[in-house]
Scaffold this active site. Structure first.
Site, PDB file in Angstrom:
ATOM      1  N   CYS A  28       0.862  -1.179   0.000  1.00  0.00           N
ATOM      2  CA  CYS A  28       0.000   0.000   0.000  1.00  0.00           C
ATOM      3  C   CYS A  28       0.901   1.232   0.000  1.00  0.00           C
ATOM      4  O   CYS A  28       2.065   1.148  -0.425  1.00  0.00           O
ATOM      5  CB  CYS A  28      -0.975  -0.027   1.183  1.00  0.00           C
ATOM      6  SG  CYS A  28      -0.200   0.030   2.810  1.00  0.00           S
ATOM      7  N   ASN A  35       2.301   1.427   4.439  1.00  0.00           N
ATOM      8  CA  ASN A  35       2.618   0.163   5.122  1.00  0.00           C
ATOM      9  C   ASN A  35       2.311   0.227   6.624  1.00  0.00           C
ATOM     10  O   ASN A  35       2.962  -0.426   7.430  1.00  0.00           O
ATOM     11  CB  ASN A  35       4.078  -0.261   4.884  1.00  0.00           C
ATOM     12  CG  ASN A  35       4.388  -1.696   5.306  1.00  0.00           C
ATOM     13  OD1 ASN A  35       5.513  -2.003   5.694  1.00  0.00           O
ATOM     14  ND2 ASN A  35       3.438  -2.576   5.265  1.00  0.00           N
ATOM     15  N   CYS A  47      -1.383   0.765   7.512  1.00  0.00           N
ATOM     16  CA  CYS A  47      -2.829   0.524   7.641  1.00  0.00           C
ATOM     17  C   CYS A  47      -3.272  -0.702   6.845  1.00  0.00           C
ATOM     18  O   CYS A  47      -3.536  -1.764   7.397  1.00  0.00           O
ATOM     19  CB  CYS A  47      -3.628   1.744   7.189  1.00  0.00           C
ATOM     20  SG  CYS A  47      -3.280   3.235   8.138  1.00  0.00           S
ATOM     21  N   ARG A  48      -3.357  -0.554   5.516  1.00  0.00           N
ATOM     22  CA  ARG A  48      -3.971  -1.603   4.712  1.00  0.00           C
ATOM     23  C   ARG A  48      -3.102  -2.839   4.514  1.00  0.00           C
ATOM     24  O   ARG A  48      -3.558  -3.972   4.705  1.00  0.00           O
ATOM     25  CB  ARG A  48      -4.362  -1.039   3.331  1.00  0.00           C
ATOM     26  CG  ARG A  48      -5.484  -0.030   3.405  1.00  0.00           C
ATOM     27  CD  ARG A  48      -5.613   0.745   2.127  1.00  0.00           C
ATOM     28  NE  ARG A  48      -4.470   1.628   1.902  1.00  0.00           N
ATOM     29  CZ  ARG A  48      -4.274   2.351   0.834  1.00  0.00           C
ATOM     30  NH1 ARG A  48      -5.146   2.286  -0.152  1.00  0.00           N
ATOM     31  NH2 ARG A  48      -3.219   3.134   0.732  1.00  0.00           N
ATOM     32  N   SER A  49      -1.835  -2.643   4.085  1.00  0.00           N
ATOM     33  CA  SER A  49      -1.031  -3.832   3.769  1.00  0.00           C
ATOM     34  C   SER A  49      -0.666  -4.670   5.007  1.00  0.00           C
ATOM     35  O   SER A  49      -0.626  -5.898   4.897  1.00  0.00           O
ATOM     36  CB  SER A  49       0.207  -3.478   2.935  1.00  0.00           C
ATOM     37  OG  SER A  49       1.063  -2.592   3.604  1.00  0.00           O
ATOM     38  N   ASP A  84      -8.257   3.798   1.395  1.00  0.00           N
ATOM     39  CA  ASP A  84      -7.281   4.158   2.427  1.00  0.00           C
ATOM     40  C   ASP A  84      -8.011   4.665   3.671  1.00  0.00           C
ATOM     41  O   ASP A  84      -8.686   5.696   3.617  1.00  0.00           O
ATOM     42  CB  ASP A  84      -6.366   5.254   1.857  1.00  0.00           C
ATOM     43  CG  ASP A  84      -5.209   5.580   2.786  1.00  0.00           C
ATOM     44  OD1 ASP A  84      -5.207   5.075   3.931  1.00  0.00           O
ATOM     45  OD2 ASP A  84      -4.316   6.319   2.360  1.00  0.00           O
TER      46      ASP A  84
END
Ligand code: 4NP
Length: 157
Positions: A10, A13, A15-17, A125
């Site tokens: 993402c 690195n 939050c999402r990934s 995001d």
């Protein structure tokens, strides 16, 4: 080294990934599949930082502790180290296409392309939003993780 290795990418690195990494680890463990899983960001602002506290709380709600994860930036050698690289959204996919060396061996794809009906979608995001956004992120990355595991399990037979 496992035959299959997956890198989620993402922007930050944090939050999402990291949530995608946690979700795929959990799903792989559930079905007894030995795969290497990691995550990275296209940006470098959060290198060596732990995940966002809201992401840590979200994973903990599902019994997974990601507080020990640390941010890192994706780089060209990742396209040789991993067999699969997944971008969490279209902007990161665009940047990854630029970073990818011409002899890179990893397949590169948009993560939500794995989920029927969600093809072409990015994982939103949640960084500038509220806690609810992280729950949505978790749902998205979990459905993608399940689809990836189903695909890998069918290849394995
Ligand atoms: P991520 O979210 O890409 O899901 O980790 C973000 C985290 C930090 C920033 C942007 C997105 N940032 O601009 O610092």
């Amino acid at each position: 080294m496992p035959a299959i290795s997956v890198l989620f990418v993402c922007l930050g690195n944090i939050c999402r990934s990291p949530l995608a990494e946690a979700a795929l680890r959990a799903e792989a463990e559930r079905v007894g599949l030995d795969i290497l899983v990691d995550s990275a960001g296209t940006g470098d602002w959060h290198v060596d930082c732990p995940p966002d506290p809201r992401a840590v709380r979200q994973a903990l709600r599902h019994g997974i502790d990601i507080s020990g994860y640390r941010g890192r930036q994706v780089s060209a050698p990742d396209f040789h180290r991993f067999t699969h690289v997944f971008a969490l959204d279209g902007e990161n996919l665009k940047n990854l296409r630029r970073i990818r060396p011409s002899d890179g061996t990893a397949t590169l794809a948009l993560l939500m392309d794995k989920v029927p009906g969600r093809e072409g979608n990015g994982v939103t995001d949640p960084y500038y939003g509220d806690e609810a956004g992280f729950a949505q992120t978790w749902d998205d990355v979990t459905s993608a993780a399940r689809a990836i595991i189903a695909e890998l399990s069918s290849i394995r037979g």
